[in-house]
Design an enzyme around this catalytic site. Sequence first.
Site, PDB file in Angstrom:
ATOM      1  N   CYS A   2     -56.428  46.979  31.807  1.00 51.11           N
ATOM      2  CA  CYS A   2     -55.033  46.686  31.476  1.00 51.11           C
ATOM      3  C   CYS A   2     -54.427  47.722  30.540  1.00 51.11           C
ATOM      4  CB  CYS A   2     -54.916  45.328  30.820  1.00 51.11           C
ATOM      5  SG  CYS A   2     -55.579  43.992  31.790  1.00 51.11           S
ATOM      6  N   ARG A  27     -56.140  54.117  34.210  1.00 52.25           N
ATOM      7  CA  ARG A  27     -57.073  53.155  33.633  1.00 52.25           C
ATOM      8  C   ARG A  27     -57.578  52.158  34.668  1.00 52.25           C
ATOM      9  NH1 ARG A  27     -56.071  52.915  27.914  1.00 52.25           N
ATOM     10  NH2 ARG A  27     -56.612  50.734  27.749  1.00 52.25           N
ATOM     11  N   TRP A  74     -55.511  44.596  35.155  1.00 52.41           N
ATOM     12  CA  TRP A  74     -56.786  44.675  35.861  1.00 52.41           C
ATOM     13  C   TRP A  74     -57.380  43.277  35.756  1.00 52.41           C
ATOM     14  CZ3 TRP A  74     -62.072  44.226  34.722  1.00 52.41           C
ATOM     15  CH2 TRP A  74     -62.957  44.833  35.627  1.00 52.41           C
ATOM     16  N   ASN A 100     -53.855  42.753  26.723  1.00 53.98           N
ATOM     17  CA  ASN A 100     -55.062  43.412  27.220  1.00 53.98           C
ATOM     18  C   ASN A 100     -56.218  42.800  26.459  1.00 53.98           C
ATOM     19  OD1 ASN A 100     -57.160  45.125  27.849  1.00 53.98           O
ATOM     20  ND2 ASN A 100     -56.333  46.903  26.767  1.00 53.98           N
ATOM     21  N   GLY A 101     -57.202  42.269  27.177  1.00 52.35           N
ATOM     22  CA  GLY A 101     -58.345  41.667  26.500  1.00 52.35           C
ATOM     23  C   GLY A 101     -58.698  40.346  27.150  1.00 52.35           C
ATOM     24  N   GLU A 479     -76.782  59.560  38.853  1.00 50.93           N
ATOM     25  CA  GLU A 479     -75.356  59.866  38.739  1.00 50.93           C
ATOM     26  C   GLU A 479     -74.750  60.140  40.126  1.00 50.93           C
ATOM     27  OE1 GLU A 479     -73.049  59.511  36.837  1.00 50.93           O
ATOM     28  OE2 GLU A 479     -71.498  60.947  37.385  1.00 50.93           O
ATOM     29  N   LYS A 483     -71.647  58.115  41.756  1.00 53.63           N
ATOM     30  CA  LYS A 483     -70.427  58.802  42.189  1.00 53.63           C
ATOM     31  C   LYS A 483     -70.087  58.397  43.617  1.00 53.63           C
ATOM     32  CE  LYS A 483     -69.099  59.954  39.575  1.00 53.63           C
ATOM     33  NZ  LYS A 483     -68.918  59.923  38.178  1.00 53.63           N
ATOM     34  N   GLU A 486     -69.003  54.572  43.918  1.00 51.86           N
ATOM     35  CA  GLU A 486     -67.762  54.127  43.282  1.00 51.86           C
ATOM     36  C   GLU A 486     -66.511  54.579  44.040  1.00 51.86           C
ATOM     37  OE1 GLU A 486     -67.314  55.306  39.152  1.00 51.86           O
ATOM     38  OE2 GLU A 486     -68.088  57.299  39.541  1.00 51.86           O
ATOM     39  N   HIS A 502     -92.927  52.990  47.424  1.00 56.36           N
ATOM     40  CA  HIS A 502     -93.420  51.712  46.892  1.00 56.36           C
ATOM     41  C   HIS A 502     -92.475  50.562  47.231  1.00 56.36           C
ATOM     42  CE1 HIS A 502     -96.737  53.649  44.945  1.00 56.36           C
ATOM     43  NE2 HIS A 502     -95.935  54.488  44.296  1.00 56.36           N
ATOM     44  N   LYS A 597     -60.799  52.920  34.438  1.00 55.38           N
ATOM     45  CA  LYS A 597     -61.235  54.135  33.749  1.00 55.38           C
ATOM     46  C   LYS A 597     -61.641  53.832  32.316  1.00 55.38           C
ATOM     47  CE  LYS A 597     -61.674  58.618  33.383  1.00 55.38           C
ATOM     48  NZ  LYS A 597     -62.857  59.185  34.033  1.00 55.38           N
TER      49      LYS A 597
HETATM   50  C1  G6P Z   1     -65.980  53.050  33.395  1.00 55.89           C
HETATM   51  C2  G6P Z   1     -65.589  54.283  34.159  1.00 55.89           C
HETATM   52  C3  G6P Z   1     -66.788  55.203  34.284  1.00 55.89           C
HETATM   53  C4  G6P Z   1     -67.345  55.518  32.911  1.00 55.89           C
HETATM   54  C5  G6P Z   1     -67.687  54.253  32.126  1.00 55.89           C
HETATM   55  C6  G6P Z   1     -67.980  54.556  30.676  1.00 55.89           C
HETATM   56  O1  G6P Z   1     -66.842  52.264  34.137  1.00 55.89           O
HETATM   57  O2  G6P Z   1     -65.095  53.939  35.431  1.00 55.89           O
HETATM   58  O3  G6P Z   1     -66.381  56.405  34.914  1.00 55.89           O
HETATM   59  O4  G6P Z   1     -68.485  56.306  33.047  1.00 55.89           O
HETATM   60  O5  G6P Z   1     -66.573  53.360  32.135  1.00 55.89           O
HETATM   61  O6  G6P Z   1     -66.808  55.009  30.076  1.00 55.89           O
HETATM   62  P1  G6P Z   1     -66.731  55.906  28.777  1.00 55.89           P
HETATM   63  O7  G6P Z   1     -65.259  56.135  28.590  1.00 55.89           O
HETATM   64  O8  G6P Z   1     -67.316  55.080  27.660  1.00 55.89           O
HETATM   65  O9  G6P Z   1     -67.494  57.143  29.003  1.00 55.89           O
END
Ligand code: G6P
Length: 602
Positions: A2, A27, A74, A100-101, A479, A483, A486, A502, A597
């Site tokens: 949010c 965000r 969100w 927001n929260g 990672e 990627k 997501e 395994h 984000k």
């Molecule tokens: C969210 C984002 C990710 C990010 C994670 C941690 O899930 O979508 O891309 O890696 O938060 O965020 P930060 O801002 O703490 O690195």
Amino acid sequence: MCGIVGVIGVPNAPEVLLAGLAKLEYRGYDSAGLYVNDQAGHDFLVKRVGRISALEAAVDASVQGTMGIGHTRWATNGRPTLANAHPHVSADERFYLVHNGVITNAAALQAQYLQGVTLASDTDTEVVVQLIAVFAQTGLSAKAAFRRALQLIEGSYAFCLVDRLDPSTLFVAKNQSPLLIGVGTGFNVVASDALAMLDQTDQFIALADHELVTLTATTVRIEALDGTPVVRAPQTVRLTDGDAELGAYPFYMLKELNEQPTVLRRLLARYTADGQVQLPAAVLQALQAADRLYLVAAGTSYHAGLVGKPLFEQLAGVPTEVHLASEFAYHQQLMAAKPLLIFLTQSGETADLRQVLLKAKAEGWPTLTLTNVASSTLAREADAALSLAAGPEIAVASTKAYTAQVALLAILAQGLGVAQAQPAAAAFNVAHQLSLAASGQAQLIDQAPRLHEAAQHLFTGATRAFYIGRGTDWLVSLEAALKLKEISYIQAEGFAAGELKHGTIALIEADTPVIAFITDPATAAHTRSNAAEVAARGAQVLRIASAALAEPGDQLRLPDLDACLMPLLTVIPAQLLAYFASLDRGYDVDRPRNLAKSVTVE
Ligand code: G6P
């Protein structure tokens, strides 16, 4: 997650709010809305499910105002519907609120105070706005009613409240969720992130938890919940280290991916001189004082932390643990006598990390934040903070922040190792290695068309994929899988190559994509065997190997680099494969479904 904007004292409030909301799009959100008031008896509430463009289209020329509030939602409590979109309004249509929260005692408050009120939404936010109205109906002023609600509320919040009977004032409060006041000349603004309002002002006041702010066009009054006035001067916030404009790129992810070599060079310029690491004295002291380091992070930042552990252990000889913030906050670890908690966070706002920071403060553990947003909560509240200097990262899928985090961890590890006279650090030249990494990344980015072909070959029609590797290659596999999943929604897993047999090898069938990273001399032969094992069971295998270990048939060669920094190169094809998989499926690469984000709820 949010986003909140507010403004008071401008001729064109809808325009300012919409522009601010557009800047907060990154965000992540699923509905948006605004409330504006022209302070001459007219007001407007407009909400839409979906993109801000839908809200923009609905805000026609008749919607005018000099003050107002806006929100991107969100969904947490309640589905993304029009009824659940913010701003929420009290039943008597007096109060309008954005939030927001997460209010954790909303149900209890509703049961106790709102027996006679029918709620129009499923949200915890509406409970709060109804509560304020109910308290105001008992004769309390708007501010007193807001304060009373704040005293009863449990959970996290950033609020911006309008009392329709007094549109010369905006009320603001926060706890745990980020919120800033922007100070203008003859107007004031409110935003979850300074980025949203940088077009209006560069003077921002960060709020502390449990503060209540009364804003007019010309005044900012901050007070503690008990009414004690708080005096805090604004600080100048500047966008440095790059901009937040898309330029000629189709998506921010591609732009940010391309910026990675520049980010590495910028970090070198900032934290090294003549090939030697230069760190602020307080940071070096904190590192030297620790007998164990705890890297605390979430998502991609956690994956960068995993790469940091061997760097600290090899170069500085300091035992290092890496923890998911959401686990660390609530499950007590057996801590070292002299721990240093290092928070890795692109946004500096991740609620899971903030919770660990609060715990660290309560325990008296020293803290250091490495973040990309210097004005963020985790930067302000830790004992020390260093900038990742990556410039604004807008795409939800993090790319350049990963590079910056790995590089800054390497710089810190070498700085600490040299200060502790560790032979491994003396023998390592981080500045040279990072500049090699920068040119290596640029070479790999140039190979984007080949990776596009590879992505088409591997992922067209695929529903799942595996990334395998050993050592740091395994860490990059994690990672790489994140990627891909997501932004392309292909189910992907990163595996220690030796573990596949395994259990998980049972999932390999004809054409299952498997991407093997082979950059670790000690285990290259084993990983090759594992790649052959899945190929023998029908998998489509893409082998990505460092030049020194490459063999005929490997589809991509990575330039050579010290093994501990190899993830800086390996991650580039992983990012590009994910980008093209998403692009080819026609998805919005920058704004994947369900994701945010800046994750400001736990
Ligand atoms: C969210 C984002 C990710 C990010 C994670 C941690 O899930 O979508 O891309 O890696 O938060 O965020 P930060 O801002 O703490 O690195």
